[in-house]
Design a protein around this motif. Sequence first.
Motif, PDB file in Angstrom:
ATOM      1  N   ASP A   4      -2.499   6.063   6.112  1.00 26.55           N
ATOM      2  CA  ASP A   4      -3.122   7.350   5.831  1.00 26.55           C
ATOM      3  C   ASP A   4      -2.305   8.525   6.367  1.00 26.55           C
ATOM      4  O   ASP A   4      -2.571   9.674   6.022  1.00 26.55           O
ATOM      5  N   SER A   5      -1.321   8.240   7.208  1.00 30.96           N
ATOM      6  CA  SER A   5      -0.398   9.283   7.660  1.00 30.96           C
ATOM      7  C   SER A   5       0.825   9.374   6.746  1.00 30.96           C
ATOM      8  O   SER A   5       1.705  10.197   6.966  1.00 30.96           O
ATOM      9  N   GLY A   6       0.867   8.494   5.744  1.00 32.81           N
ATOM     10  CA  GLY A   6       1.993   8.474   4.822  1.00 32.81           C
ATOM     11  C   GLY A   6       3.020   7.405   5.110  1.00 32.81           C
ATOM     12  O   GLY A   6       4.071   7.357   4.459  1.00 32.81           O
ATOM     13  N   LEU A   7       2.753   6.526   6.079  1.00 38.00           N
ATOM     14  CA  LEU A   7       3.686   5.450   6.392  1.00 38.00           C
ATOM     15  C   LEU A   7       3.588   4.348   5.336  1.00 38.00           C
ATOM     16  O   LEU A   7       2.506   4.121   4.775  1.00 38.00           O
ATOM     17  N   PRO A   8       4.675   3.636   5.060  1.00 39.82           N
ATOM     18  CA  PRO A   8       4.643   2.597   4.029  1.00 39.82           C
ATOM     19  C   PRO A   8       3.804   1.397   4.443  1.00 39.82           C
ATOM     20  O   PRO A   8       3.682   1.082   5.619  1.00 39.82           O
ATOM     21  N   ASP A   9       3.242   0.750   3.437  1.00 40.30           N
ATOM     22  CA  ASP A   9       2.436  -0.450   3.641  1.00 40.30           C
ATOM     23  C   ASP A   9       3.331  -1.661   3.403  1.00 40.30           C
ATOM     24  O   ASP A   9       3.837  -1.861   2.308  1.00 40.30           O
ATOM     25  N   PHE A  10       3.513  -2.473   4.447  1.00 40.93           N
ATOM     26  CA  PHE A  10       4.402  -3.626   4.346  1.00 40.93           C
ATOM     27  C   PHE A  10       3.689  -4.890   3.886  1.00 40.93           C
ATOM     28  O   PHE A  10       4.285  -5.963   3.839  1.00 40.93           O
ATOM     29  N   ARG A  11       2.399  -4.803   3.560  1.00 37.84           N
ATOM     30  CA  ARG A  11       1.680  -6.013   3.145  1.00 37.84           C
ATOM     31  C   ARG A  11       1.973  -6.310   1.677  1.00 37.84           C
ATOM     32  O   ARG A  11       1.713  -5.505   0.799  1.00 37.84           O
ATOM     33  N   GLY A  12       2.518  -7.454   1.456  1.00 35.55           N
ATOM     34  CA  GLY A  12       2.868  -7.844   0.095  1.00 35.55           C
ATOM     35  C   GLY A  12       4.284  -7.408  -0.248  1.00 35.55           C
ATOM     36  O   GLY A  12       4.700  -6.296   0.067  1.00 35.55           O
ATOM     37  N   THR A  13       5.014  -8.288  -0.905  1.00 38.79           N
ATOM     38  CA  THR A  13       6.407  -8.003  -1.217  1.00 38.79           C
ATOM     39  C   THR A  13       6.555  -6.794  -2.124  1.00 38.79           C
ATOM     40  O   THR A  13       7.459  -5.964  -1.933  1.00 38.79           O
ATOM     41  N   GLU A  14       5.688  -6.645  -3.115  1.00 39.53           N
ATOM     42  CA  GLU A  14       5.804  -5.526  -4.047  1.00 39.53           C
ATOM     43  C   GLU A  14       5.630  -4.197  -3.336  1.00 39.53           C
ATOM     44  O   GLU A  14       6.351  -3.230  -3.594  1.00 39.53           O
ATOM     45  N   GLY A  15       4.655  -4.116  -2.434  1.00 39.01           N
ATOM     46  CA  GLY A  15       4.450  -2.884  -1.686  1.00 39.01           C
ATOM     47  C   GLY A  15       5.650  -2.545  -0.818  1.00 39.01           C
ATOM     48  O   GLY A  15       6.058  -1.385  -0.714  1.00 39.01           O
ATOM     49  N   PHE A  16       6.222  -3.545  -0.204  1.00 37.44           N
ATOM     50  CA  PHE A  16       7.397  -3.341   0.643  1.00 37.44           C
ATOM     51  C   PHE A  16       8.579  -2.874  -0.206  1.00 37.44           C
ATOM     52  O   PHE A  16       9.309  -1.950   0.174  1.00 37.44           O
ATOM     53  N   TRP A  17       8.767  -3.479  -1.359  1.00 39.58           N
ATOM     54  CA  TRP A  17       9.893  -3.105  -2.210  1.00 39.58           C
ATOM     55  C   TRP A  17       9.713  -1.713  -2.810  1.00 39.58           C
ATOM     56  O   TRP A  17      10.706  -1.032  -3.092  1.00 39.58           O
ATOM     57  N   ARG A  18       8.488  -1.299  -3.046  1.00 38.63           N
ATOM     58  CA  ARG A  18       8.278   0.074  -3.516  1.00 38.63           C
ATOM     59  C   ARG A  18       8.719   1.075  -2.451  1.00 38.63           C
ATOM     60  O   ARG A  18       9.254   2.146  -2.775  1.00 38.63           O
ATOM     61  N   ALA A  19       8.486   0.741  -1.191  1.00 38.86           N
ATOM     62  CA  ALA A  19       8.888   1.636  -0.102  1.00 38.86           C
ATOM     63  C   ALA A  19      10.397   1.588   0.123  1.00 38.86           C
ATOM     64  O   ALA A  19      11.011   2.602   0.490  1.00 38.86           O
ATOM     65  N   TYR A  20      11.013   0.414  -0.112  1.00 41.65           N
ATOM     66  CA  TYR A  20      12.442   0.228   0.152  1.00 41.65           C
ATOM     67  C   TYR A  20      13.101  -0.464  -1.045  1.00 41.65           C
ATOM     68  O   TYR A  20      13.384  -1.674  -0.993  1.00 41.65           O
ATOM     69  N   PRO A  21      13.365   0.268  -2.133  1.00 44.32           N
ATOM     70  CA  PRO A  21      13.941  -0.353  -3.345  1.00 44.32           C
ATOM     71  C   PRO A  21      15.232  -1.124  -3.137  1.00 44.32           C
ATOM     72  O   PRO A  21      15.440  -2.142  -3.812  1.00 44.32           O
ATOM     73  N   PRO A  22      16.149  -0.701  -2.219  1.00 44.94           N
ATOM     74  CA  PRO A  22      17.385  -1.488  -2.077  1.00 44.94           C
ATOM     75  C   PRO A  22      17.142  -2.946  -1.705  1.00 44.94           C
ATOM     76  O   PRO A  22      17.944  -3.820  -2.052  1.00 44.94           O
ATOM     77  N   TYR A  23      16.040  -3.219  -1.002  1.00 50.83           N
ATOM     78  CA  TYR A  23      15.779  -4.594  -0.594  1.00 50.83           C
ATOM     79  C   TYR A  23      15.300  -5.448  -1.764  1.00 50.83           C
ATOM     80  O   TYR A  23      15.411  -6.669  -1.724  1.00 50.83           O
ATOM     81  N   ARG A  24      14.749  -4.805  -2.806  1.00 46.99           N
ATOM     82  CA  ARG A  24      14.391  -5.564  -4.009  1.00 46.99           C
ATOM     83  C   ARG A  24      15.650  -6.165  -4.633  1.00 46.99           C
ATOM     84  O   ARG A  24      15.666  -7.332  -5.042  1.00 46.99           O
ATOM     85  N   ALA A  25      16.704  -5.334  -4.713  1.00 44.45           N
ATOM     86  CA  ALA A  25      17.958  -5.819  -5.299  1.00 44.45           C
ATOM     87  C   ALA A  25      18.550  -6.961  -4.490  1.00 44.45           C
ATOM     88  O   ALA A  25      19.177  -7.877  -5.045  1.00 44.45           O
ATOM     89  N   LEU A  26      18.333  -6.918  -3.175  1.00 45.26           N
ATOM     90  CA  LEU A  26      18.846  -7.984  -2.316  1.00 45.26           C
ATOM     91  C   LEU A  26      17.903  -9.184  -2.264  1.00 45.26           C
ATOM     92  O   LEU A  26      18.267 -10.237  -1.735  1.00 45.26           O
ATOM     93  N   GLY A  27      16.689  -9.013  -2.785  1.00 43.87           N
ATOM     94  CA  GLY A  27      15.710 -10.094  -2.758  1.00 43.87           C
ATOM     95  C   GLY A  27      15.174 -10.384  -1.378  1.00 43.87           C
ATOM     96  O   GLY A  27      14.740 -11.509  -1.088  1.00 43.87           O
ATOM     97  N   LEU A  28      15.171  -9.358  -0.489  1.00 40.48           N
ATOM     98  CA  LEU A  28      14.732  -9.550   0.886  1.00 40.48           C
ATOM     99  C   LEU A  28      13.325  -9.021   1.092  1.00 40.48           C
ATOM    100  O   LEU A  28      13.032  -7.868   0.760  1.00 40.48           O
ATOM    101  N   ALA A  29      12.454  -9.855   1.629  1.00 38.68           N
ATOM    102  CA  ALA A  29      11.090  -9.454   1.954  1.00 38.68           C
ATOM    103  C   ALA A  29      11.039  -8.935   3.383  1.00 38.68           C
ATOM    104  O   ALA A  29      11.980  -9.114   4.170  1.00 38.68           O
TER     105      ALA A  29
END
Length: 260
Positions: A4-29
């Motif tokens: 609620d302060s605007g910090l990214p939600d790390f629950r679930g791989t998709e949510g994490f990758w939305r916050a950090y797109p470069p890690y999607r390309a690397l396939g890192l959760a």
Amino acid sequence: MGVDSGLPDFRGTEGFWRAYPPYRALGLAFEELADPVHFADDPGLAWGFYGHRLELYRTTVPHAGFGVLLEWSRRRQARVFTSNVDGQFQRAGFADDVVAECHGSIHHLQCLAGCGQPVWSADGVAVQVDTATMRADPPLPACPRCGAVARPNILMFGDRSWEPGRSQVALEAHQAWLRSLRAEGVRPAVVELGAGTAVPTVRRQAELASAASGALVRINVREPEVRHGRGVGLAAAAAQTLLALDPLVRGADPAPATRR
């Protein structure tokens, strides 16, 4: 709580990758990045992730719900038990000695080599991160004693080298406080915010602390159920719920507490 302060939600791989797109390309959760082995094998990758988070947490303003909790704590005995490593409670005004951080804090560092250097503050430590690749540029944070690469004083996944001493002091103080309440016949009310079931440390602590009174308020958008049957679950966000509860709590509160 931090979302609620605007910090990214790390629950679930998709949510994490939305916050950090470069890690999607690397396939890192998230679970793969939050592994201490990277600080030895690829410190640029490790500090890219944690350096970005360190700066994000430093610049994020805690939402108004933190202020509600802080005001409640000034009127009643209160302490914080959290698995968050972002330091948002302290940034909101809570004293460091009333916040028990069971997974450590990104705002403190430890030596990767284990040379005996005590855990130290990350204040003044700056990490330059290329946001296109999420890799940190040298120089990387280093131990002031031996010069080895430093790492955040955070309990990571599969972590056997975390130095828990700083966190343990606060955790022991927290447990001593709960014991003193029981000895005085005080039944604590527990407000649990956003604690999940994947790593259920906070949920278990909340249930144990409220077992005698049944006064557990579980505020959780995804998993509000109180399965042990003693408490109330609210499927809502932290900030809006705390703001809605505030006038009710204030109206029922006869006077400020005389001690914390």
